[in-house]
Motif scaffolding. Sequence first.
Motif, PDB file in Angstrom:
ATOM      1  N   HIS C  69      44.935  51.868  20.199  1.00 57.90           N
ATOM      2  CA  HIS C  69      46.113  53.094  19.978  1.00 57.90           C
ATOM      3  C   HIS C  69      45.747  53.583  18.670  1.00 57.90           C
ATOM      4  O   HIS C  69      45.695  53.090  17.824  1.00 57.90           O
ATOM      5  CB  HIS C  69      47.436  52.530  20.180  1.00 57.90           C
ATOM      6  CG  HIS C  69      48.366  53.558  20.452  1.00 57.90           C
ATOM      7  ND1 HIS C  69      48.586  54.629  19.416  1.00 57.90           N
ATOM      8  CD2 HIS C  69      49.053  53.950  21.254  1.00 57.90           C
ATOM      9  CE1 HIS C  69      49.639  55.485  19.744  1.00 57.90           C
ATOM     10  NE2 HIS C  69      50.050  55.155  20.924  1.00 57.90           N
ATOM     11  N   GLN C  71      47.516  55.408  16.612  1.00 57.28           N
ATOM     12  CA  GLN C  71      48.606  55.277  15.634  1.00 57.28           C
ATOM     13  C   GLN C  71      48.697  53.894  15.133  1.00 57.28           C
ATOM     14  O   GLN C  71      49.354  53.780  13.996  1.00 57.28           O
ATOM     15  CB  GLN C  71      49.784  55.580  16.396  1.00 57.28           C
ATOM     16  CG  GLN C  71      50.085  56.935  16.598  1.00 57.28           C
ATOM     17  CD  GLN C  71      50.227  57.721  15.351  1.00 57.28           C
ATOM     18  OE1 GLN C  71      50.250  57.304  14.151  1.00 57.28           O
ATOM     19  NE2 GLN C  71      50.486  59.035  15.655  1.00 57.28           N
ATOM     20  N   LEU C  75      50.241  52.169  11.697  1.00 60.96           N
ATOM     21  CA  LEU C  75      51.553  51.216  11.734  1.00 60.96           C
ATOM     22  C   LEU C  75      51.207  49.768  11.046  1.00 60.96           C
ATOM     23  O   LEU C  75      52.272  49.335  10.477  1.00 60.96           O
ATOM     24  CB  LEU C  75      51.864  50.777  13.074  1.00 60.96           C
ATOM     25  CG  LEU C  75      52.601  51.839  13.942  1.00 60.96           C
ATOM     26  CD1 LEU C  75      52.883  51.580  15.429  1.00 60.96           C
ATOM     27  CD2 LEU C  75      54.157  52.207  13.170  1.00 60.96           C
ATOM     28  N   ILE C  95      60.701  50.884  13.028  1.00 55.10           N
ATOM     29  CA  ILE C  95      59.764  51.251  14.381  1.00 55.10           C
ATOM     30  C   ILE C  95      60.164  50.224  15.486  1.00 55.10           C
ATOM     31  O   ILE C  95      59.811  49.256  15.460  1.00 55.10           O
ATOM     32  CB  ILE C  95      58.248  50.919  13.700  1.00 55.10           C
ATOM     33  CG1 ILE C  95      57.864  51.461  12.150  1.00 55.10           C
ATOM     34  CG2 ILE C  95      57.268  51.122  14.737  1.00 55.10           C
ATOM     35  CD1 ILE C  95      58.018  52.960  12.374  1.00 55.10           C
ATOM     36  N   THR C  96      60.796  51.083  16.307  1.00 55.54           N
ATOM     37  CA  THR C  96      61.196  50.244  17.485  1.00 55.54           C
ATOM     38  C   THR C  96      60.100  50.221  18.379  1.00 55.54           C
ATOM     39  O   THR C  96      59.975  49.293  19.676  1.00 55.54           O
ATOM     40  CB  THR C  96      62.398  50.668  18.003  1.00 55.54           C
ATOM     41  OG1 THR C  96      62.481  52.211  18.462  1.00 55.54           O
ATOM     42  CG2 THR C  96      63.642  50.750  17.035  1.00 55.54           C
ATOM     43  N   ARG C  97      59.312  51.311  18.460  1.00 59.68           N
ATOM     44  CA  ARG C  97      58.265  51.487  19.744  1.00 59.68           C
ATOM     45  C   ARG C  97      57.035  51.628  18.884  1.00 59.68           C
ATOM     46  O   ARG C  97      56.966  52.286  17.726  1.00 59.68           O
ATOM     47  CB  ARG C  97      58.492  52.628  20.356  1.00 59.68           C
ATOM     48  CG  ARG C  97      59.871  52.933  21.028  1.00 59.68           C
ATOM     49  CD  ARG C  97      60.044  52.482  22.284  1.00 59.68           C
ATOM     50  NE  ARG C  97      61.386  52.806  22.751  1.00 59.68           N
ATOM     51  CZ  ARG C  97      61.809  53.575  23.765  1.00 59.68           C
ATOM     52  NH1 ARG C  97      60.706  54.305  24.299  1.00 59.68           N
ATOM     53  NH2 ARG C  97      62.989  53.874  24.034  1.00 59.68           N
ATOM     54  N   PRO C  98      55.808  51.072  19.140  1.00 58.22           N
ATOM     55  CA  PRO C  98      55.628  50.178  20.514  1.00 58.22           C
ATOM     56  C   PRO C  98      56.652  48.936  20.411  1.00 58.22           C
ATOM     57  O   PRO C  98      56.905  48.255  19.230  1.00 58.22           O
ATOM     58  CB  PRO C  98      54.260  49.895  20.381  1.00 58.22           C
ATOM     59  CG  PRO C  98      53.858  49.838  18.745  1.00 58.22           C
ATOM     60  CD  PRO C  98      54.533  51.061  18.360  1.00 58.22           C
ATOM     61  N   GLY C  99      57.178  48.481  21.437  1.00 62.15           N
ATOM     62  CA  GLY C  99      57.811  47.174  21.648  1.00 62.15           C
ATOM     63  C   GLY C  99      57.216  45.976  21.546  1.00 62.15           C
ATOM     64  O   GLY C  99      55.779  46.052  21.567  1.00 62.15           O
TER      65      GLY C  99
END
Lengths: 419, 419, 419, 419
Positions: C69, C71, C75, C95-99
């Motif tokens: 990914h 992004q 991250l 940062i909750t997503r990606p979980g």
Amino acid sequence: MIVEDVSLKERFLGVRKKTVDICSRLSPEDHVVQPVEEVSPPKWHLGHTTWFFETFLLKNHLSGYEIYHDQFSFLFNSYYESVGERVIRTNRGNITRPGVEEVLNYRKHVDQAMSQLLDGGLSDDLITLLELGIQHEQQHQELLIYDIKYILGHNPTFPAYLEEKSKADGEVSPIGFMTIEEGVYSIGHQGPGFSFDNELGRHKVYLHGYEIMDRLVTNGEFLEFIEAGGYSYFRHWLSEGWEWVNQNEIKAPEYWHKVNGEWMMYSLRGGLKPLDLHAPVTHISYFEADAYAKWKGLRLPTEFEWEVACAKYGEISRASNFVETEQFETKSAEGKNNQLYGDVWEWTSSAYLPYPFYEAPEGAVGEYNGKFMVNQMVLKGGSCATQRVHIRNTYRNFFHPHLRWMFSGLRLAKNTKTT
Amino acid sequence: MIVEDVSLKERFLGVRKKTVDICSRLSPEDHVVQPVEEVSPPKWHLGHTTWFFETFLLKNHLSGYEIYHDQFSFLFNSYYESVGERVIRTNRGNITRPGVEEVLNYRKHVDQAMSQLLDGGLSDDLITLLELGIQHEQQHQELLIYDIKYILGHNPTFPAYLEEKSKADGEVSPIGFMTIEEGVYSIGHQGPGFSFDNELGRHKVYLHGYEIMDRLVTNGEFLEFIEAGGYSYFRHWLSEGWEWVNQNEIKAPEYWHKVNGEWMMYSLRGGLKPLDLHAPVTHISYFEADAYAKWKGLRLPTEFEWEVACAKYGEISRASNFVETEQFETKSAEGKNNQLYGDVWEWTSSAYLPYPFYEAPEGAVGEYNGKFMVNQMVLKGGSCATQRVHIRNTYRNFFHPHLRWMFSGLRLAKNTKTT
Amino acid sequence: MIVEDVSLKERFLGVRKKTVDICSRLSPEDHVVQPVEEVSPPKWHLGHTTWFFETFLLKNHLSGYEIYHDQFSFLFNSYYESVGERVIRTNRGNITRPGVEEVLNYRKHVDQAMSQLLDGGLSDDLITLLELGIQHEQQHQELLIYDIKYILGHNPTFPAYLEEKSKADGEVSPIGFMTIEEGVYSIGHQGPGFSFDNELGRHKVYLHGYEIMDRLVTNGEFLEFIEAGGYSYFRHWLSEGWEWVNQNEIKAPEYWHKVNGEWMMYSLRGGLKPLDLHAPVTHISYFEADAYAKWKGLRLPTEFEWEVACAKYGEISRASNFVETEQFETKSAEGKNNQLYGDVWEWTSSAYLPYPFYEAPEGAVGEYNGKFMVNQMVLKGGSCATQRVHIRNTYRNFFHPHLRWMFSGLRLAKNTKTT
Amino acid sequence: MIVEDVSLKERFLGVRKKTVDICSRLSPEDHVVQPVEEVSPPKWHLGHTTWFFETFLLKNHLSGYEIYHDQFSFLFNSYYESVGERVIRTNRGNITRPGVEEVLNYRKHVDQAMSQLLDGGLSDDLITLLELGIQHEQQHQELLIYDIKYILGHNPTFPAYLEEKSKADGEVSPIGFMTIEEGVYSIGHQGPGFSFDNELGRHKVYLHGYEIMDRLVTNGEFLEFIEAGGYSYFRHWLSEGWEWVNQNEIKAPEYWHKVNGEWMMYSLRGGLKPLDLHAPVTHISYFEADAYAKWKGLRLPTEFEWEVACAKYGEISRASNFVETEQFETKSAEGKNNQLYGDVWEWTSSAYLPYPFYEAPEGAVGEYNGKFMVNQMVLKGGSCATQRVHIRNTYRNFFHPHLRWMFSGLRLAKNTKTT
């Protein structure tokens, strides 16, 4: 406005001299520091009020005028974004040079040039700017008194600024209330005298019937609030006030000190001395004024309620002798003194907002008032540090609710009972 | 230590006079401000050095001595927790009273009492304390120079402290290296002269062979680093240094200003003037010194490497004239000047830590050095602001890695190639 | 390094599985928060260790590899400035997503690709990078344990991470000292096993004779310091330590709680429970370690003293069973356990600085260690949260002196008396 | 208030279910974080609204009720000082346990007990408290939407919360003005339906004649302000607004992103997508609303002007379909939609102050509104995130002037020209 029988030039020079007189009791060292953000160094006030005349009158209107020093505009601009870069407010206290002597020379240079300009006669536009400059300098004379009190009052030796005067030691009167009927009233300044832009646009407001105290709350009465635990019970306080109390460990008005179990206060007159129980309480924040009102089961008046009451009842106060700096009299010669004019600025419950017909003037002077109309509260009435000619019923002073280095106090109001 | 043929009393009075002399070029306003945390007001130095003698010598050892003012201990204590409450460091700049005149009176009062004490003869213990007081005052003389430079150099008019002197305009020598063989060396002070506690406990260290520059890095050489983009490429920097550069938008050493495309520097001598390319670079932080070294592919010496090199090669520098305040000479009368003593304090790569046999003294003087032994780096050699009698090979100066208002500079080192 | 008879691929997959295992006891919510700056969310560790292999191995060395990914690089980069923009450390907890599920998928994606890469055989350069990636992940396994303890231990319900185990309840041995003779010793890693760049460049140091405790300081002994008023007497403390104690109102090691007059501690094993007096004191800052030493009239060892002592005496500890997470045994099966390896990281009095022959590697991996060499202190020996294969005599761990969320403790040293 | 033909119990359970429904689209990780101070974790809202019923109804009024968990009161109290210690607002985002599942169990526990209480019949006092609890939960449903948007909209992957809906793509109408005559008007809530205490005390105000826009300002119109340099010219801004713009580098409303030269916006519907020029501008601070008005040469209405205009003209808006979350329609089925109800909260120029007859209720519920009456501004009309039954003409919403994570927008007003 009190009309004075003097020429414009005499008025100008008189006001200019007054500023220097206020500073004459200071040492050079006292002129230069900025102990907290809201306090400006006295030297800066001396320069800034001078810069105002140089920038707005001399620079463009006196032919052949030479700028005194090209760095001074940078130094002595306060917040006029229109007029270019300025020293950040919190850095004002680091500027040791130019020294006091040179700033006084700057004043002389500008005063001489201004005399020359005045001798030549002024257009109406310039008279308006001159009047604004004079009023502006009177405002700074008041700020100077606040700042000097802060600077001297935070030295560990508590030096006095003025000598103590003996005074009539009248008992304070019992609290009474002045009454206003429900109805439509007019608010705001109406010519011909000077006013600031924020007072203009006389307009109507509807007031429900109310009563308002016939004198200020005293130190003695405020002490009862302290002794009742007022500073440690959250229910009296606005939420932001409660945070302010706790973060700053506030336990009493500014300048109150408990020394060996006795309450003392620092005063410009006489330095540290026992708390005067009969004098109006002062150096309190809006948060403290509001908490006191809630504790008493009453409320602060709105600025409109205050102005209407003063229009009706203010003459007693106006007629009596104005207080001099920190020289409060609880009763006038004629008897009861309702203290509406000139003791301490009175917190109202009104936020500082534009009147319905408010319009900011064009140009740099448009930055004088309008851009501060958020997050501040209105105070009315003038203080013992206000020049007498500078006080009027419609004057709207304003400060952030946490500030209290100015002479701020309160009187309470309540709704008229309808039966 | 250079031995001086003067009596203890003459030395004492000479040092005391020197401090007043340093301040004599200042206005009263210059004495009072504290523009950043690390800078103390000159008035405070005048008081604090005096407080030292009053507190540690007069109070308990001169019978009949009267404390000058009971608030002064509160005002002029610096960091001695043993001696009671003190004014928080960041508030020192708000104290306008006592004024300069009164602090000078305080000095006279203490000097007279000290003379009386000295005339009576001192025990060995008191001689030790007196010596510490003298050394302490010499340290503050140096800090005074830093602080005065900061105060004057941050006025918008950049006033000079001293006049510019003409000087021998020698070209700077090409860089050479002085060589030290691998082996065991001894480090630390060994009597009989004065030293601070942190230099004591002479002990052995093992050094691998190394070479060290035979002069300091110059402004001209540091300018190459700037022009090569040194301040904007992270690879040269320690992680905390890179944060410091970015948060403070550092682009050059302190006191450098780019004016109309030309690099200028503020100097105590002559104020703002063109950058002197041949003078040693100064007013740089440890982060900058380390980044420069990495960019050059070399490294800073350890404090041990510096001390051993100075023991072997320092006499050239010691013999040549010491620099006066900001009056750098790139060559001595005798030819090359290796600048080991007295130009700028040289950053080493050594953290300020206790020597193996370090012991903090008993009592308040035990707070002098030991409690600062974390998060600081060692600097060696003395600067143009250091009193000559105060410089020695084993002296360990120390500052936090981000500071640079002192006269700090660098020389580089490298490991000897083994073939 | 302990040699393991497994293939590189098995080692790789084993380490990768271990990280997931550590997190398997957490709820999704536990994975996402960052309660203080030094704690990273567990999910971030899961992603970051994976990002390392993707960035440094797969991206350029596995043909046809597709980035999971685009992004994620943004991250999950930590502090590698070479590899582009990254999420600021203090924002990681938003940062909750990606979980968690998706990050675990990311791990699978990368592990499969890595298996493919490994099956094809690696060049020596890639083996070096792979080894670094494995060691890097083991370091993060340890940080994960610290961070999990902080996250769980700051929930108001104090949930346990593991069940309590019964253990041999031996009395703690009386303190003895291990002795080292004065002389020249060698320091630093020498092949053939893995080490970090900061351990390389074996070199000589000179040590004066010293003695060092034969076990760690216990909770019970540290409690004596508390009860003697150790946290409220400035003389024990470094100046910055004293500020830290007062600003943060520190009264005991992290995770100690006084509940109804009894000292309790939060442990990953069993949650909140009575203080174990025989276990080594842990979760103390350098400031606390140093203050304790001063109070005892002793000192911390230098990193060199520790390393030399461990080389001589460490085998007892190495031979005994390593402690599991927070499962301390005061004595080994064979008798006295000198606890040099793997109980708690031991503060030394050495600042984290480069060894004489230190060279940072080229490229992004050169940012691994060197740029942190200022303002931190060295710790030695490994902890109960360190992977056993990750512990060695020459390992240099480092933390800022105020930190204590890691398993940090201490043993004391003293100079050998010379008669 | 829209009257609903349902029993109190059905209403209660319906509102309770709605809160859980709002959260059902979130992952467990989304429930736990607090990225900025003003955003609360969704899990906290789930708990806090439940705590309200447990604390104010069940604890004292359902016999035999057992508190679900004695730590939850500590966790889920918001700002009620009367009810004891609470988790500091900025720490809410660190609480991973209890997890979402357990908080949902807590909700079930309380809902069952509440059903039991409701089945038994309620006294009038309890009905009042129940009604307050329902209204309170509806307010938190709205805050939940804001907070969810903030949490999702600050993930680097911009996940959508809801799917995009197709919508009638009407052109936006040209701006017209609705007119109100000068006179005395009544303000404030008058029974019989529910209102908050801050709306009570119907009273008279005097309004001078004015005109007010017949729809909201659109994104397209606000974009013109941006393109005219509105964010970089100080004259449009309040002084504190100008500081806010510069310190936070504000260049556009929250959630606007310029991607490859094109303006995009993050929406709960559809995630990141091209700016909808016809939708009302939203997520602007008071400072931005006021600056936009000044740039247009108009002004914001007072809360009184808004309320009087809405009383006269609001029915068009009320009759048309309420917008669903971020599903704005520029025209109603019946033609022009004046958007007075339910699109975005409209900033007024009124500070949030007590009405003349305001009285805070006794007890903890007295902390609901009154203590926030300083430094905030009033917004009117409800938003697309407001429950429809929760919107009314007299509702006074309030926020600090710098906040903009809520659905805030504006319409402009002007004085009626008097000829």
